[in-house]
Each structure stands twice: as C-alpha cells, then as structure tokens.
Design a protein around this motif. Structure first.
Motif, PDB file in Angstrom:
ATOM      1  N   TYR A  48       2.829   1.783 -10.689  1.00  0.00           N
ATOM      2  CA  TYR A  48       3.527   3.061 -10.894  1.00  0.00           C
ATOM      3  C   TYR A  48       3.792   3.749  -9.555  1.00  0.00           C
ATOM      4  O   TYR A  48       2.975   3.642  -8.635  1.00  0.00           O
ATOM      5  CB  TYR A  48       2.694   3.986 -11.780  1.00  0.00           C
ATOM      6  CG  TYR A  48       2.591   3.489 -13.207  1.00  0.00           C
ATOM      7  CD1 TYR A  48       3.507   3.900 -14.163  1.00  0.00           C
ATOM      8  CD2 TYR A  48       1.598   2.579 -13.579  1.00  0.00           C
ATOM      9  CE1 TYR A  48       3.436   3.435 -15.466  1.00  0.00           C
ATOM     10  CE2 TYR A  48       1.521   2.114 -14.883  1.00  0.00           C
ATOM     11  CZ  TYR A  48       2.441   2.543 -15.816  1.00  0.00           C
ATOM     12  OH  TYR A  48       2.373   2.077 -17.091  1.00  0.00           O
ATOM     13  N   SER A  49       4.888   4.477  -9.480  1.00  0.00           N
ATOM     14  CA  SER A  49       5.188   5.206  -8.246  1.00  0.00           C
ATOM     15  C   SER A  49       4.596   6.615  -8.268  1.00  0.00           C
ATOM     16  O   SER A  49       4.362   7.208  -7.219  1.00  0.00           O
ATOM     17  CB  SER A  49       6.701   5.295  -8.027  1.00  0.00           C
ATOM     18  OG  SER A  49       7.329   6.022  -9.066  1.00  0.00           O
ATOM     19  N   HIS A  50       4.378   7.150  -9.452  1.00  0.00           N
ATOM     20  CA  HIS A  50       3.860   8.512  -9.582  1.00  0.00           C
ATOM     21  C   HIS A  50       2.732   8.527 -10.616  1.00  0.00           C
ATOM     22  O   HIS A  50       2.754   7.752 -11.575  1.00  0.00           O
ATOM     23  CB  HIS A  50       4.956   9.476 -10.059  1.00  0.00           C
ATOM     24  CG  HIS A  50       6.052   9.706  -9.060  1.00  0.00           C
ATOM     25  ND1 HIS A  50       6.999   8.742  -8.766  1.00  0.00           N
ATOM     26  CD2 HIS A  50       6.347  10.785  -8.289  1.00  0.00           C
ATOM     27  CE1 HIS A  50       7.829   9.233  -7.854  1.00  0.00           C
ATOM     28  NE2 HIS A  50       7.457  10.464  -7.542  1.00  0.00           N
ATOM     29  N   TRP A  52      -0.075  11.309 -12.869  1.00  0.00           N
ATOM     30  CA  TRP A  52      -0.515  12.647 -13.227  1.00  0.00           C
ATOM     31  C   TRP A  52      -1.982  12.817 -12.854  1.00  0.00           C
ATOM     32  O   TRP A  52      -2.799  11.938 -13.139  1.00  0.00           O
ATOM     33  CB  TRP A  52      -0.393  12.885 -14.739  1.00  0.00           C
ATOM     34  CG  TRP A  52       0.993  13.115 -15.195  1.00  0.00           C
ATOM     35  CD1 TRP A  52       1.769  12.252 -15.929  1.00  0.00           C
ATOM     36  CD2 TRP A  52       1.791  14.286 -14.988  1.00  0.00           C
ATOM     37  NE1 TRP A  52       2.994  12.815 -16.170  1.00  0.00           N
ATOM     38  CE2 TRP A  52       3.042  14.065 -15.608  1.00  0.00           C
ATOM     39  CE3 TRP A  52       1.577  15.502 -14.330  1.00  0.00           C
ATOM     40  CZ2 TRP A  52       4.061  15.005 -15.592  1.00  0.00           C
ATOM     41  CZ3 TRP A  52       2.596  16.432 -14.308  1.00  0.00           C
ATOM     42  CH2 TRP A  52       3.822  16.193 -14.929  1.00  0.00           C
ATOM     43  N   CYS A  98       1.924  16.285 -10.901  1.00  0.00           N
ATOM     44  CA  CYS A  98       2.482  14.956 -10.673  1.00  0.00           C
ATOM     45  C   CYS A  98       2.545  14.694  -9.176  1.00  0.00           C
ATOM     46  O   CYS A  98       3.074  15.504  -8.425  1.00  0.00           O
ATOM     47  CB  CYS A  98       3.876  14.869 -11.285  1.00  0.00           C
ATOM     48  SG  CYS A  98       4.619  13.255 -11.020  1.00  0.00           S
ATOM     49  N   LYS A 131      -3.391   9.732 -15.226  1.00  0.00           N
ATOM     50  CA  LYS A 131      -2.507   9.049 -16.168  1.00  0.00           C
ATOM     51  C   LYS A 131      -1.275   8.564 -15.414  1.00  0.00           C
ATOM     52  O   LYS A 131      -0.812   9.246 -14.498  1.00  0.00           O
ATOM     53  CB  LYS A 131      -2.016  10.022 -17.255  1.00  0.00           C
ATOM     54  CG  LYS A 131      -3.076  10.589 -18.172  1.00  0.00           C
ATOM     55  CD  LYS A 131      -2.440  11.532 -19.192  1.00  0.00           C
ATOM     56  CE  LYS A 131      -3.464  12.408 -19.883  1.00  0.00           C
ATOM     57  NZ  LYS A 131      -4.330  11.686 -20.825  1.00  0.00           N
ATOM     58  N   PRO A 132      -0.702   7.431 -15.815  1.00  0.00           N
ATOM     59  CA  PRO A 132       0.554   7.029 -15.189  1.00  0.00           C
ATOM     60  C   PRO A 132       1.674   7.984 -15.591  1.00  0.00           C
ATOM     61  O   PRO A 132       1.641   8.550 -16.687  1.00  0.00           O
ATOM     62  CB  PRO A 132       0.802   5.630 -15.761  1.00  0.00           C
ATOM     63  CG  PRO A 132       0.056   5.591 -17.050  1.00  0.00           C
ATOM     64  CD  PRO A 132      -1.143   6.482 -16.861  1.00  0.00           C
ATOM     65  N   TYR A 133       2.619   8.172 -14.683  1.00  0.00           N
ATOM     66  CA  TYR A 133       3.823   8.966 -14.977  1.00  0.00           C
ATOM     67  C   TYR A 133       4.828   8.044 -15.654  1.00  0.00           C
ATOM     68  O   TYR A 133       5.222   7.027 -15.089  1.00  0.00           O
ATOM     69  CB  TYR A 133       4.401   9.517 -13.678  1.00  0.00           C
ATOM     70  CG  TYR A 133       5.585  10.444 -13.894  1.00  0.00           C
ATOM     71  CD1 TYR A 133       5.389  11.803 -14.083  1.00  0.00           C
ATOM     72  CD2 TYR A 133       6.885   9.957 -13.904  1.00  0.00           C
ATOM     73  CE1 TYR A 133       6.454  12.661 -14.279  1.00  0.00           C
ATOM     74  CE2 TYR A 133       7.959  10.811 -14.102  1.00  0.00           C
ATOM     75  CZ  TYR A 133       7.733  12.164 -14.286  1.00  0.00           C
ATOM     76  OH  TYR A 133       8.803  13.004 -14.485  1.00  0.00           O
ATOM     77  N   VAL A 134       5.215   8.393 -16.864  1.00  0.00           N
ATOM     78  CA  VAL A 134       6.123   7.559 -17.643  1.00  0.00           C
ATOM     79  C   VAL A 134       7.486   8.255 -17.713  1.00  0.00           C
ATOM     80  O   VAL A 134       7.639   9.251 -18.411  1.00  0.00           O
ATOM     81  CB  VAL A 134       5.563   7.347 -19.073  1.00  0.00           C
ATOM     82  CG1 VAL A 134       6.532   6.527 -19.918  1.00  0.00           C
ATOM     83  CG2 VAL A 134       4.195   6.673 -19.008  1.00  0.00           C
ATOM     84  N   PRO A 135       8.470   7.754 -16.915  1.00  0.00           N
ATOM     85  CA  PRO A 135       9.720   8.505 -16.793  1.00  0.00           C
ATOM     86  C   PRO A 135      10.393   8.818 -18.135  1.00  0.00           C
ATOM     87  O   PRO A 135      10.864   9.921 -18.343  1.00  0.00           O
ATOM     88  CB  PRO A 135      10.614   7.601 -15.941  1.00  0.00           C
ATOM     89  CG  PRO A 135       9.698   6.626 -15.281  1.00  0.00           C
ATOM     90  CD  PRO A 135       8.448   6.540 -16.093  1.00  0.00           C
ATOM     91  N   SER A 137       9.305   9.479 -21.030  1.00  0.00           N
ATOM     92  CA  SER A 137       8.746  10.559 -21.846  1.00  0.00           C
ATOM     93  C   SER A 137       8.376  11.795 -21.025  1.00  0.00           C
ATOM     94  O   SER A 137       8.132  12.856 -21.588  1.00  0.00           O
ATOM     95  CB  SER A 137       7.514  10.072 -22.620  1.00  0.00           C
ATOM     96  OG  SER A 137       6.462   9.740 -21.738  1.00  0.00           O
ATOM     97  N   ASP A 138       8.339  11.663 -19.699  1.00  0.00           N
ATOM     98  CA  ASP A 138       7.900  12.785 -18.862  1.00  0.00           C
ATOM     99  C   ASP A 138       9.019  13.422 -18.043  1.00  0.00           C
ATOM    100  O   ASP A 138       8.851  14.537 -17.549  1.00  0.00           O
ATOM    101  CB  ASP A 138       6.822  12.315 -17.869  1.00  0.00           C
ATOM    102  CG  ASP A 138       5.561  11.817 -18.562  1.00  0.00           C
ATOM    103  OD1 ASP A 138       5.352  12.152 -19.738  1.00  0.00           O
ATOM    104  OD2 ASP A 138       4.789  11.075 -17.928  1.00  0.00           O
ATOM    105  N   SER A 139      10.131  12.699 -17.868  1.00  0.00           N
ATOM    106  CA  SER A 139      11.144  13.192 -16.934  1.00  0.00           C
ATOM    107  C   SER A 139      12.346  13.793 -17.669  1.00  0.00           C
ATOM    108  O   SER A 139      13.023  13.102 -18.428  1.00  0.00           O
ATOM    109  CB  SER A 139      11.613  12.048 -16.031  1.00  0.00           C
ATOM    110  OG  SER A 139      12.600  12.534 -15.153  1.00  0.00           O
TER     111      SER A 139
END
Lengths: 227, 227
Positions: A48-50, A52, A98, A131-135, A137-139
């Motif tokens: 992952y790149s980002h 939480w 984030c 937590k991983p940032y999931v684009p 659902s999060d972006s």
C-alpha cells in the motif's frame, strides 16, 4: 483499548503541528509495543502507498467534551459542532490520519518499525490501529468539505541560509512546509508581528508572520538539562 | 470509550453486509444516545457531503486478535497481516467507514438524527465518533491499494419482478447493489451453485451465484415471533 505502538515525530509540543496530515514530507517512526511486535501482522502492508493511523488523542483526554468548538481555520471566531470538526475535544478521544507509507522494517532492534511521511501527531502519541488506505472506499476527491474543502493558503517562508544550516538537511524542507501552514492560533491577527517559537525535533524555531510571509528569525538548540 | 450513537441499517446479520462502505445507496439512520442528544454538536455538519463513522466492531470484541487473516477478496486462501487488512480481528476493535451524508435532522422524537448512505455496518452498531470528511487530507485517489485497489468485479444481478415487488421500491436498488458485491464467503467456489440466504431489512433473501450472475430465487418475510 490498548496502544499497539507509539509514533516518533519531530513535534514534541502541540504548537507547531500541522492541522491535518499529509501537509509535510517529515518522516515519523512507528515503534510497536512489546505485545504487538509481530512481523506477521504487517505482512503485505508495504503493497500500500498510504495507511490510516487510528490514534489516541492523549493530550486531550480530560473526560470532557465540548458540543461546539471554534476551528482555527475560521479564525477562531465561529462556533461549529464538534462532530462537524476534527477538533480533539470529542466525547471519544480518537483521531484518524492518512499518511504516506515509506518503509516497513520487520526486524530491527526495536522490533518491527514502520516509517511514514506527513503525520500530524505529537511525538509519542499512542497508536491504536493501523489500516491500509483503500482508495475505492476511502477516496472522494469531489467531496464537499465546507471551510476545510481546500488547503489553507500557504505562507511564503523565508529560512535564511545561516539558520537553515543549524538543522539537518533532510528536515529543512519539512520545517518550511510546517511554517507555510502558519501554525499560529486562529485568533492571531494577520498583522500581528509578535515573535513565536515552537519545538521542532531538537531545535527551538523562532519566527514571525508578516502578511503572506513567515520568516524564521532564529533557530536555537533545545535546552538540554545538565549541559 | 462510550457509544455516542447507534446506527440502524437493513443488515441484521453479518452475512450479506458489503465488505466496504459506499457500495450501495441504502440509507441508514444514526440515532444518538441520551447523553449526546445535543443539536449544537452537529452544527455545520450538513455543509459536508461525506462523513467518517468511527465505530465499535462489537460483534468481534472477543479480546483476541489474529496477527494474520485471510481476506475474502483473495478467495480466503492467502494470509495477510491484520494491519494490512480491514479485517475485524484487530487488537483494538475500531472500524472506520466513509459514508455519504443525506440529512441532518436536529429535532426529532429521538433527538438529533443523521441519515447516511452506503454504510457497511450491522444494524445496531455502536458509533464512537463522527468526523467530517476533509478531501485535502483524506482523499488520495491515486493511492496504491494492493488487492483492494479497485472495486471487486460486480456480479450481474437477476431480481425477478414478482420477487422484487415483495420489498419496498426504495430498497430494491440497494438489494441489487448488495448482491452485485457477491456476499458469499471467500472460500465459495466460483461454480458453487449452492443456495444462500441472508436477512435484509424485514426479509430473508434467497439467492444463488452462477458464474458472473447472482440470481434472487426467493424473498420471504422474516419470521416474526407470535404471528
């Protein structure tokens, strides 16, 4: 709720911390508590790149909360509901940030260590979850964000060379980014030429703001006891 | 940590819940606990299009956590670190979900009520915090997301008219969206033609999946005691 880790940042006092994550390229280290020093728990994270960070707003856990707060972005003059703000004065002292993931080291002397960029956290803040940032659902780049919808207009920063040299090169850009956010409290007048200072890693940064310019006027080494 | 509110959703059991937020247009209601029924605390919230729900993963608070988990998106066959997943089996049972804000009502018989769209939460889930979604610090559309970087390929859903009529019109699209996500567990074979069922508001939805198609085969009213 138990801290799983602590984060090490350059911000050892509240004043000076950028008001959201992602506004600087300053690196921070996440060091796990003994019980959670398990490299397996991080397996796949570096894809992952980002990520939480879910953190404990430790400096504000007074057991009290305010239904309304005065966001600094509104000059401290307008009251908003606490749930319409990211203020720390909340019923449950949980923060979410984030950050960009730089590195996952599974085996160091301190156990697994995660290095991230852009954290807006006080040095030593307890981390409750990662937590991983999931684009998908999060972006929501087009979300409407009221007064917080755009980055604050940045100040131009003057950091004279003879002062810049007092701190390591890899922290200089982060210092400029921190100051460009104008760390002064919301009530400070645009024309308030007062001198301010804040701790930044091992240094005490003195600055003033005039109009659209923030100028570093001195950098001193932090007082070290018994020196 | 104390719940500030509870959320009312159509999902009264875990099976069937979409695996992230924002995948359906199903509305949910957030009703505050007595102590937090304060309209001032929501002042300005309606200026935002999206909000964060910080919630308590109540159905998984066993006091135990797993260093590794098997994400359903990977067919349940690959182990990842729990911190590289959004699995509920975490040391601190905190979930975060971004949802679309539909309405803020300050004064109802139940106190302030917030209506949101797309929540992926079990009916009755305790809410620990509500925060505005701030695009400039929360939105990273180009973030790299490993196996979770794109929406799962949706199934085509067949919902025969005579069955669709059994549920209210405003829930029909949400049911189709829910099924299009394929709620079956990760270990279910693509060709497993087994019949499955899950509770959806007041109905028991029976379906099967064949290849790229999910088909509703029956809709029954939920058993109501003493009827």
């Amino acid at each position: 709720m138990r801290p799983i880790a602590r984060i090490e940042t350059v911000f050892s006092q509240k004043f000076g911390i950028p008001r959201q994550s992602g506004l600087t390229n300053l690196p921070s280290r996440i060091v796990f508590e003994k019980e959670y020093q398990n490299p397996d728990a991080l397996k796949g994270l570096s894809e992952y790149s980002h990520i939480w960070l879910i953190w404990y707003i430790s400096e504000h856990d007074t057991g009290k909360w305010s239904p309304t707060v005065r966001p600094p972005r509104l000059g401290g003059r307008v009251r908003k509901g606490v749930f319409a703000s990211r203020s720390p004065h909340r019923p449950n002292p949980i923060g979410i940030s984030c950050v960009r993931l730089l590195q996952v080291e599974s085996h160091t002397k301190e156990g697994p260590v995660i290095t991230v960029e852009g954290a807006d956290l006080l040095d030593g803040t307890p981390i409750l979850d990662i937590k991983p940032y999931v684009p998908y659902s999060d972006s929501f780049p087009d979300a409407e964000g009221s007064f917080a919808s755009s980055k604050r207009k940045c100040k131009e920063v003057i950091l004279p060379k003879h002062l810049a040299q007092k701190i390591p090169e890899h922290l200089q850009e982060g210092l400029v980014q921190t100051l460009s956010q104008d760390p002064r409290p919301g009530y400070a007048d645009e024309d308030d030429e007062r001198h301010w200072s804040f701790l930044f890693a091992d240094w005490d940064i003195h600055f003033r703001v005039q109009g659209e310019t923030a100028e570093v006027i001195d950098i001193q080494e932090k007082d070290v006891p018994n020196e």
